[in-house]
Design a protein around this motif. Sequence first.
Motif, PDB file in Angstrom:
ATOM      1  N   ARG A  56      37.121  39.295  58.512  1.00  0.00           N
ATOM      2  CA  ARG A  56      35.662  39.457  58.488  1.00  0.00           C
ATOM      3  C   ARG A  56      35.152  39.506  57.051  1.00  0.00           C
ATOM      4  NH1 ARG A  56      33.612  43.739  62.483  1.00  0.00           N
ATOM      5  NH2 ARG A  56      34.299  42.105  63.861  1.00  0.00           N
ATOM      6  N   ALA A  60      32.626  36.830  55.284  1.00  0.00           N
ATOM      7  CA  ALA A  60      31.392  37.292  54.656  1.00  0.00           C
ATOM      8  C   ALA A  60      31.291  36.771  53.225  1.00  0.00           C
ATOM      9  CB  ALA A  60      31.334  38.817  54.674  1.00  0.00           C
ATOM     10  N   ARG A  61      32.401  36.774  52.497  1.00  0.00           N
ATOM     11  CA  ARG A  61      32.388  36.245  51.133  1.00  0.00           C
ATOM     12  C   ARG A  61      32.080  34.755  51.134  1.00  0.00           C
ATOM     13  NH1 ARG A  61      36.935  39.435  50.517  1.00  0.00           N
ATOM     14  NH2 ARG A  61      38.274  37.622  50.792  1.00  0.00           N
ATOM     15  N   THR A  63      30.411  32.990  53.434  1.00  0.00           N
ATOM     16  CA  THR A  63      29.029  32.710  53.814  1.00  0.00           C
ATOM     17  C   THR A  63      28.050  33.193  52.756  1.00  0.00           C
ATOM     18  OG1 THR A  63      28.913  34.760  55.086  1.00  0.00           O
ATOM     19  CG2 THR A  63      29.499  32.760  56.277  1.00  0.00           C
ATOM     20  N   ARG A  64      28.353  34.297  52.109  1.00  0.00           N
ATOM     21  CA  ARG A  64      27.470  34.808  51.067  1.00  0.00           C
ATOM     22  C   ARG A  64      27.450  33.866  49.866  1.00  0.00           C
ATOM     23  NH1 ARG A  64      29.774  39.558  49.073  1.00  0.00           N
ATOM     24  NH2 ARG A  64      30.335  39.962  51.201  1.00  0.00           N
ATOM     25  N   GLY A  65      28.588  33.302  49.535  1.00  0.00           N
ATOM     26  CA  GLY A  65      28.671  32.418  48.375  1.00  0.00           C
ATOM     27  C   GLY A  65      28.095  31.044  48.633  1.00  0.00           C
ATOM     28  N   SER A  66      28.115  30.571  49.878  1.00  0.00           N
ATOM     29  CA  SER A  66      27.677  29.213  50.150  1.00  0.00           C
ATOM     30  C   SER A  66      26.187  29.121  50.445  1.00  0.00           C
ATOM     31  CB  SER A  66      28.457  28.641  51.337  1.00  0.00           C
ATOM     32  OG  SER A  66      28.176  29.378  52.505  1.00  0.00           O
ATOM     33  N   VAL A  67      25.543  30.233  50.714  1.00  0.00           N
ATOM     34  CA  VAL A  67      24.118  30.212  51.023  1.00  0.00           C
ATOM     35  C   VAL A  67      23.347  30.195  49.720  1.00  0.00           C
ATOM     36  CG1 VAL A  67      22.206  31.487  52.051  1.00  0.00           C
ATOM     37  CG2 VAL A  67      24.422  31.421  53.188  1.00  0.00           C
ATOM     38  N   ARG A  69      19.939  30.651  48.018  1.00  0.00           N
ATOM     39  CA  ARG A  69      18.657  31.277  48.300  1.00  0.00           C
ATOM     40  C   ARG A  69      17.629  30.792  47.287  1.00  0.00           C
ATOM     41  NH1 ARG A  69      19.886  36.637  51.286  1.00  0.00           N
ATOM     42  NH2 ARG A  69      22.039  36.264  51.766  1.00  0.00           N
TER      43      ARG A  69
END
Length: 75
Positions: A56, A60-61, A63-67, A69
Amino acid sequence: MSVTQQFLLDSYRAAQHGGPTPPAPGQHDWQAVREVRDYGRFRAVLAERPARGRVRAALARLTRGSVVRTPRPLP
């Protein structure tokens, strides 16, 4: 030979020799999955890594890095 055929043959042989019948196929599958999971946790502890939540946290790492913003424009 399928698993079911092998089970029936082993059961027949056990009955002929007076031995105990073998366990049905698939009876201990979840126990094997639990043992593999526990072994992975044990290896993580030996390597001084967190034993729980590794998958998990990795997701999370990722998805956080690929989004990306982008700020919303002001009205």
